[in-house]
Design a protein around this motif. Structure first.
Motif, PDB file in Angstrom:
ATOM      1  N   SER A 209       0.796  -1.233   0.000  1.00 59.31           N
ATOM      2  CA  SER A 209       0.000   0.000   0.000  1.00 59.31           C
ATOM      3  C   SER A 209       0.827   1.283   0.000  1.00 59.31           C
ATOM      4  N   LEU A 210       1.960   1.300   0.704  1.00 59.73           N
ATOM      5  CA  LEU A 210       2.754   2.525   0.751  1.00 59.73           C
ATOM      6  C   LEU A 210       3.197   2.972  -0.642  1.00 59.73           C
ATOM      7  N   ILE A 217      -5.514   2.351  -4.832  1.00 55.92           N
ATOM      8  CA  ILE A 217      -6.088   2.625  -3.512  1.00 55.92           C
ATOM      9  C   ILE A 217      -7.592   2.880  -3.619  1.00 55.92           C
ATOM     10  N   HIS A 341      -2.920   5.833   6.481  1.00 56.36           N
ATOM     11  CA  HIS A 341      -3.733   5.262   5.415  1.00 56.36           C
ATOM     12  C   HIS A 341      -4.271   6.341   4.476  1.00 56.36           C
ATOM     13  N   TYR A 344      -1.919   7.121   1.595  1.00 57.88           N
ATOM     14  CA  TYR A 344      -1.690   6.166   0.519  1.00 57.88           C
ATOM     15  C   TYR A 344      -2.202   6.727  -0.805  1.00 57.88           C
TER      16      TYR A 344
END
Length: 400
Positions: A209-210, A217, A341, A344
């Motif tokens: 995810s990073l 996303i 989050h 992201y």
């Protein structure tokens, strides 16, 4: 070491794949550990000489002992999938395939070309020693080589890498050549260079995810090769910031000073690297469908019962790592994780601690171009390497 000429390289690959000599892979405790990923470990395999000739070492990849104990088949299946892809990819900037074997317990081991280290490890060392950004000439070499690999991958192999990050860029020597690795979650691109998930329900994006693009996303139904380009932009960011994308924001959320030598605590960074995978479930997570394929010309090494003691040591280490990371994850508040989050799929701000010379202007520009929010505003891999090639030619001739 110079890269072999293509003809010699292809001949070598044919010899590797057609050889009847079995691959003998000893138990994990007898191998030198090179690194760990989610569910897998990579080891150095030093091969014994043959007919008086010294043979180059290989890197071997297999699931961790803890995954074997849990009988988790996902990561074991990804190794087979990666082998199936790599045996078809012949490019100087893509890690070489050497073979795949399966032992009596059903554990798959992938043998690969051995490189000196990974870009991620180099950047970690520079961060720990407070050395500043990767030298511009090394970054340019990395960008050129990875762009060439992505151009081949996107336009000839018709594949999306799907998990591009600094630890999946291997480096030989002093940046003599860089190679893309880890194709366990690669996805096929259609004739339009896209992936249409509603039309292909068996396909899933499993990136970290990073490094994920905003369209990933946002769980978009259709993505294209530019998702890799966004991740590539964040790899360029890593060469400047020396930390994974968005982790400087994590520092800020934890109340740490961004300009106090940009220190990201070892514990937090390790937690983040472990956490990278669990957040991938927020997007399309899961295995990629694959065709079954076996290598009948390769034998396996069976781990004897008297080696169980050595294997148990690895189990204990894996379990300790898991417990340690669970504790660290719980130590970070939900508020902090929510802040992380929300970052992201965005362009992280460059660190203010470094003063970049003019040599980095083109690198910074590429970082911004590759991390544009809209995929159509990002350059193709071919455009990137062609621009670098033209710039190099202009510098050599003294042109503007």
């Amino acid at each position: 070491m110079d890269t072999p000429r293509r003809k010699l390289r292809n001949l070598h690959m044919e010899n590797v794949q057609n050889s009847s000599t079995p691959i003998r892979v000893p138990p994990s405790p007898m191998l030198k550990t090179l690194g760990h990923g989610t569910g897998v470990s990579v080891y150095r395999l030093d091969r014994s000489p043959r007919l008086g000739q010294i043979r180059s070492p290989w890197a071997v990849k297999r699931i961790t002992q803890s995954m074997r104990v849990r009988k988790d088949t996902l990561f074991n299946a990804r190794i087979v999938h990666e082998a199936d892809i790599l045996r078809k990819l012949k490019h100087p900037n893509i890690v070489g395939f050497r073979g795949v074997v399966t032992n009596d317990e059903g554990v798959n081991t992938l043998a690969l070309e051995m490189c000196t280290t990974s870009l991620g490890s180099i950047l970690e060392e520079r961060h720990d020693e407070d050395l500043g950004p990767l030298p511009a000439k090394n970054t340019f070499k990395m960008i050129m080589d990875v762009a060439l690999a992505l151009d081949f991958l996107h336009n000839e192999a018709r594949l999306l890498h799907g998990d591009l990050k600094s630890f999946n860029v291997l480096v030989k020597g002093e940046f003599e050549i860089c190679k893309l690795c880890d194709f366990g979650v690669a996805l096929p691109l259609d004739e339009q260079g896209e992936i249409n998930f509603p039309k292909n329900p068996g396909l899933r994006y499993v990136g970290t995810s990073l490094w994920c693009a905003p369209e990933v996303i946002d769980d978009m139904d259709i993505i294209d090769s530019k998702a890799d380009i966004f991740s590539f932009g964040l790899v360029i960011y890593e060469t400047l910031a020396l930390v994974p994308p968005h982790t400087l924001e994590l520092d800020a959320a934890l109340g740490e000073e961004l300009d106090s030598s940009h220190d990201l605590s070892t514990e937090t960074e390790k937690m983040q690297r472990k956490q990278l995978d669990f957040s991938a479930d927020e997007s399309k997570g899961g295995p990629v469908e694959m065709d079954e394929q076996t290598d009948n010309d390769m034998s396996t090494e069976v781990i004897d019962d008297d080696e169980e003691e050595e294997e148990e040591e690895e189990v204990d280490e894996d379990e300790d790592d898991t417990k340690e990371n669970d504790i660290k994850e719980n130590d970070i508040s939900d508020f902090t994780l929510n802040n992380l989050h929300s970052a992201y799929g965005t362009r992280p701000p460059l660190p203010v601690a470094f003063q970049l010379s003019d040599d980095y202007n083109c690198i910074v520009e590429l970082f911004y171009l590759c991390t544009n929010a809209l995929s159509e505003d990002r350059p193709a891999a071919k455009t990137i390497w062609q621009c670098l090639e033209n710039n190099a030619a202009n510098v050599a001739t003294g042109s503007d």
